[in-house]
Motif scaffolding. Structure first.
Motif, PDB file in Angstrom:
ATOM      1  N   PRO A   8      13.514 -72.130 107.013  1.00 34.81           N
ATOM      2  CA  PRO A   8      13.012 -70.782 107.296  1.00 34.81           C
ATOM      3  C   PRO A   8      11.528 -70.549 107.021  1.00 34.81           C
ATOM      4  CG  PRO A   8      14.268 -70.793 105.264  1.00 34.81           C
ATOM      5  CD  PRO A   8      14.382 -72.161 105.844  1.00 34.81           C
ATOM      6  N   TYR A   9      10.812 -71.482 106.362  1.00 34.65           N
ATOM      7  CA  TYR A   9       9.426 -71.224 106.004  1.00 34.65           C
ATOM      8  C   TYR A   9       8.444 -71.670 107.078  1.00 34.65           C
ATOM      9  CZ  TYR A   9      11.493 -70.145 101.555  1.00 34.65           C
ATOM     10  OH  TYR A   9      12.259 -69.576 100.591  1.00 34.65           O
ATOM     11  N   LYS A  10       8.545 -72.909 107.530  1.00 31.20           N
ATOM     12  CA  LYS A  10       7.649 -73.394 108.578  1.00 31.20           C
ATOM     13  C   LYS A  10       8.369 -73.586 109.909  1.00 31.20           C
ATOM     14  CE  LYS A  10       4.378 -75.785 105.612  1.00 31.20           C
ATOM     15  NZ  LYS A  10       3.757 -77.064 105.292  1.00 31.20           N
ATOM     16  N   GLY A  11       9.691 -73.537 109.914  1.00 33.23           N
ATOM     17  CA  GLY A  11      10.462 -73.714 111.137  1.00 33.23           C
ATOM     18  C   GLY A  11      10.653 -75.162 111.529  1.00 33.23           C
ATOM     19  N   ARG A  30      12.261 -66.105 109.960  1.00 33.65           N
ATOM     20  CA  ARG A  30      11.269 -66.737 109.095  1.00 33.65           C
ATOM     21  C   ARG A  30      11.125 -65.945 107.802  1.00 33.65           C
ATOM     22  NH1 ARG A  30       8.058 -70.226 112.406  1.00 33.65           N
ATOM     23  NH2 ARG A  30       7.023 -70.829 110.480  1.00 33.65           N
TER      24      ARG A  30
END
Length: 185
Positions: free
Chosen positions: A161-164, A176
Motif C-alpha cells: 500500500p505504500y509505493k504500490g 494507498r
C-alpha cells in the motif's frame, strides 16, 4: 424469483451445446471445448439458438442452483466463442516476467526467480517495453481457471500500500497509505 436463471442463453453461430443423459453439458466453439456437470434437479434444454435452464420447485436450494448453473453455462458459451483475457502489470524496479512456453519466469525481488507452470488450457504472453512496467497477458476459454491462475500469480507478490510495488491487474485502483513523514507534520 431468479431473474438471472430465467434469462435464455443466446448461442452465436458456430457454437454447439450437447446435453448428455447424466446432465453433463458440453459446449464447443472456435476457441475450444468446455464441459460442466450440472445438478440432476436442474433441467437444461437447447431450443433452436437458445439454451434454457429451468428448476423443478421453488425451494431455496433449487433457486440458488438455477442462477448458478445459468451463469456458468453463459460463461462457457462466451468463453468458447470469444475467450477471456486477463492482463496483469508488474510494478517495481528490477521486477521482470518472461514466458517460455507454458512456464512463466518472474523476478520479483526475492533471492530467487519464480518459475510458474501454467495449465495447458491457458496461453500466456509477456510484454516488456522501455520505461514501462512488464505486462502479463493470460488467455483462455475457461473463466474460472483463468481467474484462479491470475489470483495465484498475483499472490506471489501482492501490491503493497505504500509505493504500490507488486503484481496488480491492469486498471486496478490500489488504496494507498501515507508514509511516516505525513504523520509528523
Amino acid at each position: 424469483m431468479s431473474r438471472i436463471g430465467k434469462l435464455p442463453i443466446a448461442l452465436p453461430k458456430g457454437i454447439t451445446v450437447n446435453v448428455a443423459k447424466d446432465n453433463i453439458i458440453t459446449v464447443k466453439g472456435p476457441v475450444g471445448e468446455l464441459t460442466q456437470k450440472i445438478d440432476p434437479d436442474i433441467k437444461v434444454e437447447v431450443v433452436e439458438n437458445e439454451v434454457i435452464v429451468s428448476r423443478p420447485t421453488e425451494q431455496k436450494r433449487h433457486k440458488s442452483l438455477h442462477g448458478l448453473y445459468r451463469a456458468l453455462l453463459n460463461n462457457m458459451v462466451e468463453g468458447v466463442s470469444k475467450g477471456f483475457t486477463i492482463e496483469q502489470e508488474i510494478v517495481g524496479v528490477g521486477y521482470k516476467a518472461e514466458a517460455k512456453g507454458q512456464v512463466l519466469e518472474m523476478s520479483l525481488g526475492y533471492s530467487h526467480d519464480i518459475h510458474f507452470k501454467l495449465p495447458k488450457e491457458i496461453k500466456v504472453e509477456t510484454k516488456t517495453e522501455k520505461r514501462s512496467n512488464p505486462i502479463i497477458t493470460l488467455k483462455s476459454a475457461d473463466k474460472q481457471l483463468i481467474g484462479q491462475v491470475a489470483a495465484k500469480i498475483r499472490s506471489l507478490r501482492p501490491p503493497e500500500p505504500y509505493k504500490g510495488k507488486g503484481i496488480k491487474f491492469v486498471g486496478e485502483q490500489l488504496r494507498r497509505k501515507a508514509g511516516k513523514s505525513a504523520s509528523a507534520k
